[in-house]
Design a protein around this motif. Sequence first.
Motif, PDB file in Angstrom:
ATOM      1  N   VAL A   1     -40.198 -28.004-137.047  1.00 38.11           N
ATOM      2  CA  VAL A   1     -40.001 -26.786-136.498  1.00 38.11           C
ATOM      3  C   VAL A   1     -38.944 -26.717-135.312  1.00 38.11           C
ATOM      4  O   VAL A   1     -38.329 -26.158-135.289  1.00 38.11           O
ATOM      5  CB  VAL A   1     -41.245 -26.009-136.530  1.00 38.11           C
ATOM      6  N   MET A   2     -39.347 -27.628-134.444  1.00 38.72           N
ATOM      7  CA  MET A   2     -38.393 -27.425-133.311  1.00 38.72           C
ATOM      8  C   MET A   2     -37.023 -28.243-133.486  1.00 38.72           C
ATOM      9  O   MET A   2     -36.129 -27.640-133.036  1.00 38.72           O
ATOM     10  CB  MET A   2     -39.344 -28.724-132.200  1.00 38.72           C
ATOM     11  N   ASN A   3     -36.900 -29.194-134.551  1.00 40.54           N
ATOM     12  CA  ASN A   3     -35.669 -29.804-134.702  1.00 40.54           C
ATOM     13  C   ASN A   3     -34.642 -28.582-135.460  1.00 40.54           C
ATOM     14  O   ASN A   3     -33.654 -28.335-135.050  1.00 40.54           O
ATOM     15  CB  ASN A   3     -35.676 -30.811-135.541  1.00 40.54           C
ATOM     16  N   LEU A   4     -35.286 -27.742-136.169  1.00 44.93           N
ATOM     17  CA  LEU A   4     -34.727 -26.657-137.088  1.00 44.93           C
ATOM     18  C   LEU A   4     -34.175 -25.506-135.729  1.00 44.93           C
ATOM     19  O   LEU A   4     -33.185 -25.055-136.137  1.00 44.93           O
ATOM     20  CB  LEU A   4     -35.606 -26.179-137.876  1.00 44.93           C
ATOM     21  N   ALA A   5     -35.186 -25.310-134.867  1.00 49.83           N
ATOM     22  CA  ALA A   5     -34.588 -24.377-133.844  1.00 49.83           C
ATOM     23  C   ALA A   5     -33.911 -24.810-132.749  1.00 49.83           C
ATOM     24  O   ALA A   5     -33.537 -24.137-131.995  1.00 49.83           O
ATOM     25  CB  ALA A   5     -35.974 -23.861-133.278  1.00 49.83           C
ATOM     26  N   SER A   6     -33.358 -25.961-132.637  1.00 47.80           N
ATOM     27  CA  SER A   6     -32.788 -26.744-131.678  1.00 47.80           C
ATOM     28  C   SER A   6     -31.383 -26.193-131.631  1.00 47.80           C
ATOM     29  O   SER A   6     -30.725 -25.996-132.655  1.00 47.80           O
ATOM     30  CB  SER A   6     -32.687 -28.322-131.805  1.00 47.80           C
ATOM     31  N   PRO A   7     -30.753 -25.866-130.296  1.00 51.74           N
ATOM     32  CA  PRO A   7     -29.387 -25.533-130.215  1.00 51.74           C
ATOM     33  C   PRO A   7     -28.360 -26.731-130.849  1.00 51.74           C
ATOM     34  O   PRO A   7     -27.034 -26.678-130.831  1.00 51.74           O
ATOM     35  CB  PRO A   7     -29.474 -25.165-128.864  1.00 51.74           C
ATOM     36  N   SER A   8     -28.931 -28.109-130.729  1.00 50.26           N
ATOM     37  CA  SER A   8     -28.175 -28.971-131.121  1.00 50.26           C
ATOM     38  C   SER A   8     -28.060 -29.217-132.531  1.00 50.26           C
ATOM     39  O   SER A   8     -28.825 -29.481-133.433  1.00 50.26           O
ATOM     40  CB  SER A   8     -28.783 -30.371-130.655  1.00 50.26           C
ATOM     41  N   LEU A   9     -26.553 -29.313-132.875  1.00 49.97           N
ATOM     42  CA  LEU A   9     -26.270 -29.435-134.490  1.00 49.97           C
ATOM     43  C   LEU A   9     -26.648 -30.715-134.924  1.00 49.97           C
ATOM     44  O   LEU A   9     -27.318 -30.687-136.127  1.00 49.97           O
ATOM     45  CB  LEU A   9     -24.717 -29.223-134.741  1.00 49.97           C
ATOM     46  N   PRO A  10     -26.513 -31.875-134.250  1.00 50.41           N
ATOM     47  CA  PRO A  10     -27.119 -33.135-135.005  1.00 50.41           C
ATOM     48  C   PRO A  10     -28.515 -33.201-135.206  1.00 50.41           C
ATOM     49  O   PRO A  10     -29.075 -33.815-136.252  1.00 50.41           O
ATOM     50  CB  PRO A  10     -26.439 -34.275-133.700  1.00 50.41           C
ATOM     51  N   GLU A  11     -29.396 -32.526-134.111  1.00 53.93           N
ATOM     52  CA  GLU A  11     -30.626 -32.498-134.489  1.00 53.93           C
ATOM     53  C   GLU A  11     -31.118 -31.690-135.640  1.00 53.93           C
ATOM     54  O   GLU A  11     -31.997 -31.997-136.551  1.00 53.93           O
ATOM     55  CB  GLU A  11     -31.567 -31.720-133.178  1.00 53.93           C
ATOM     56  N   ARG A  12     -30.285 -30.282-135.688  1.00 50.56           N
ATOM     57  CA  ARG A  12     -30.651 -29.735-136.863  1.00 50.56           C
ATOM     58  C   ARG A  12     -30.496 -30.330-138.219  1.00 50.56           C
ATOM     59  O   ARG A  12     -31.139 -30.224-139.194  1.00 50.56           O
ATOM     60  CB  ARG A  12     -30.080 -28.206-136.682  1.00 50.56           C
ATOM     61  N   VAL A  13     -29.175 -31.037-138.159  1.00 53.67           N
ATOM     62  CA  VAL A  13     -28.741 -31.503-139.693  1.00 53.67           C
ATOM     63  C   VAL A  13     -29.297 -32.933-139.879  1.00 53.67           C
ATOM     64  O   VAL A  13     -29.646 -33.163-140.935  1.00 53.67           O
ATOM     65  CB  VAL A  13     -26.906 -31.694-139.321  1.00 53.67           C
ATOM     66  N   LEU A  14     -29.474 -33.646-138.835  1.00 51.81           N
ATOM     67  CA  LEU A  14     -30.151 -35.200-139.143  1.00 51.81           C
ATOM     68  C   LEU A  14     -31.690 -35.069-139.080  1.00 51.81           C
ATOM     69  O   LEU A  14     -32.119 -35.500-139.813  1.00 51.81           O
ATOM     70  CB  LEU A  14     -29.445 -36.150-137.943  1.00 51.81           C
TER      71      LEU A  14
END
Length: 138
Positions: free
Chosen positions: A99-112
């Motif tokens: 959930v935290m990665n999905l909400a991250s402002p960082s595109l690499p975190e959301r995608v990877l």
Amino acid sequence: MPLPAPPPPRPGRSAVAARALCGGVAAFQVALAAGAPWGAAAWGGANPGALPGGLRAASAGSAVAYALLAVTAGSALVPPRARRRVLTGAACVTALGTVMNLASPSLPERVLWTPVAAALTVLLWRSGRVPGGRPAQP
């Protein structure tokens, strides 16, 4: 003539996959702790390039935690009850991480890292459901 001892249980496919994924995440965290310029893909992405000292220390701690999870996921040495509790707790933590990665402002975190954390959640959960691994195949 005594019967031979049964072979130790082998880890199931979920445990093997969990070990591999935990090992990969641990390696990424070791690289971050060593100064790899991947800060945009970690810890909210607020530190592009190498991480500052405090986050590098946190990455080193995370690497140790993931390495211990990798060992626990497929080990018959850890008592089944303790193994189940550790892996269930880790699955809950990685679900929160998803959930935290999905909400991250960082595109690499959301995608990877969102799919990696989600996969770890499922694999750790499933690994904790099998008490001692599956029996060895002849």
